[in-house]
Design a protein around this motif. Structure first.
Motif, PDB file in Angstrom:
ATOM      1  N   SER A 109      -3.877  -6.173   7.653  1.00  0.00           N
ATOM      2  CA  SER A 109      -2.646  -5.513   8.102  1.00  0.00           C
ATOM      3  C   SER A 109      -2.872  -4.794   9.423  1.00  0.00           C
ATOM      4  CB  SER A 109      -2.152  -4.520   7.054  1.00  0.00           C
ATOM      5  OG  SER A 109      -1.776  -5.181   5.881  1.00  0.00           O
ATOM      6  N   SER A 120      -4.787 -12.164   0.085  1.00  0.00           N
ATOM      7  CA  SER A 120      -5.397 -10.907  -0.363  1.00  0.00           C
ATOM      8  C   SER A 120      -4.500 -10.198  -1.376  1.00  0.00           C
ATOM      9  CB  SER A 120      -5.721  -9.996   0.827  1.00  0.00           C
ATOM     10  OG  SER A 120      -4.542  -9.496   1.419  1.00  0.00           O
ATOM     11  N   MET A 136      -5.759  -4.213   3.775  1.00  0.00           N
ATOM     12  CA  MET A 136      -5.671  -3.137   4.773  1.00  0.00           C
ATOM     13  C   MET A 136      -6.264  -3.589   6.113  1.00  0.00           C
ATOM     14  SD  MET A 136      -3.991  -0.864   3.243  1.00  0.00           S
ATOM     15  CE  MET A 136      -4.128   0.547   4.307  1.00  0.00           C
ATOM     16  N   THR A 137      -7.388  -4.275   6.062  1.00  0.00           N
ATOM     17  CA  THR A 137      -8.025  -4.763   7.281  1.00  0.00           C
ATOM     18  C   THR A 137      -7.114  -5.755   8.011  1.00  0.00           C
ATOM     19  OG1 THR A 137     -10.220  -4.497   6.313  1.00  0.00           O
ATOM     20  CG2 THR A 137     -10.039  -5.955   8.224  1.00  0.00           C
ATOM     21  N   ASP A 140      -5.306  -9.219  -5.362  1.00  0.00           N
ATOM     22  CA  ASP A 140      -5.403  -7.748  -5.512  1.00  0.00           C
ATOM     23  C   ASP A 140      -6.583  -7.176  -4.728  1.00  0.00           C
ATOM     24  OD1 ASP A 140      -3.146  -7.499  -7.169  1.00  0.00           O
ATOM     25  OD2 ASP A 140      -4.327  -8.026  -8.946  1.00  0.00           O
ATOM     26  N   ASP A 141      -6.803  -7.684  -3.520  1.00  0.00           N
ATOM     27  CA  ASP A 141      -7.903  -7.244  -2.663  1.00  0.00           C
ATOM     28  C   ASP A 141      -7.363  -6.255  -1.631  1.00  0.00           C
ATOM     29  OD1 ASP A 141     -10.106  -6.904  -1.058  1.00  0.00           O
ATOM     30  OD2 ASP A 141     -10.478  -9.052  -0.781  1.00  0.00           O
ATOM     31  N   ARG A 142      -7.350  -4.991  -2.027  1.00  0.00           N
ATOM     32  CA  ARG A 142      -6.745  -3.946  -1.199  1.00  0.00           C
ATOM     33  C   ARG A 142      -7.472  -3.766   0.136  1.00  0.00           C
ATOM     34  NH1 ARG A 142      -3.301   0.381  -1.504  1.00  0.00           N
ATOM     35  NH2 ARG A 142      -3.899   2.239  -0.332  1.00  0.00           N
ATOM     36  N   SER A 143      -8.782  -3.775   0.140  1.00  0.00           N
ATOM     37  CA  SER A 143      -9.521  -3.526   1.379  1.00  0.00           C
ATOM     38  C   SER A 143      -9.278  -4.644   2.402  1.00  0.00           C
ATOM     39  CB  SER A 143     -11.018  -3.354   1.113  1.00  0.00           C
ATOM     40  OG  SER A 143     -11.567  -4.551   0.612  1.00  0.00           O
ATOM     41  N   THR A 144      -9.258  -5.884   1.941  1.00  0.00           N
ATOM     42  CA  THR A 144      -8.977  -6.996   2.848  1.00  0.00           C
ATOM     43  C   THR A 144      -7.543  -6.905   3.354  1.00  0.00           C
ATOM     44  OG1 THR A 144     -10.570  -8.401   1.709  1.00  0.00           O
ATOM     45  CG2 THR A 144      -8.955  -9.510   3.092  1.00  0.00           C
TER      46      THR A 144
END
Length: 77
Positions: A64, A51, A61-62, A55-59
């Motif tokens: 993490s 991720s 965060m999920t 550069d897939d921030r939402s993935t």
């Protein structure tokens, strides 16, 4: 003859064998939990790396959050 004496002695005191089984079972359970934790953590870390590479921030965060939950669950058990 020596084996018969050992067997007779073991039959006189079944409690130590039961305790040994319990300790061994607990060791095996902990060992397997540790393996499972390490495997799940490695898979999550790979997904997190992927991720980040994309550069897939939402993935990120999920995943993490899932990693934090996994670590929290492992350290409290």
């Amino acid at each position: 003859m020596e084996n018969n004496n050992y067997f007779a002695e073991m039959m006189k005191s079944p409690m130590p064998r039961e305790k040994e089984k319990t300790v061994m079972s607990e060791f095996i359970d902990n060992f397997l939990k540790d393996i499972l934790y390490k495997k799940e953590k490695a898979l999550l870390m790979d997904k997190i790396d992927h991720s980040l590479d994309n550069d897939d921030r939402s993935t990120f965060m999920t995943l993490s959050g899932e990693l934090k939950q996994l670590e929290k669950g492992y350290h409290t058990s």
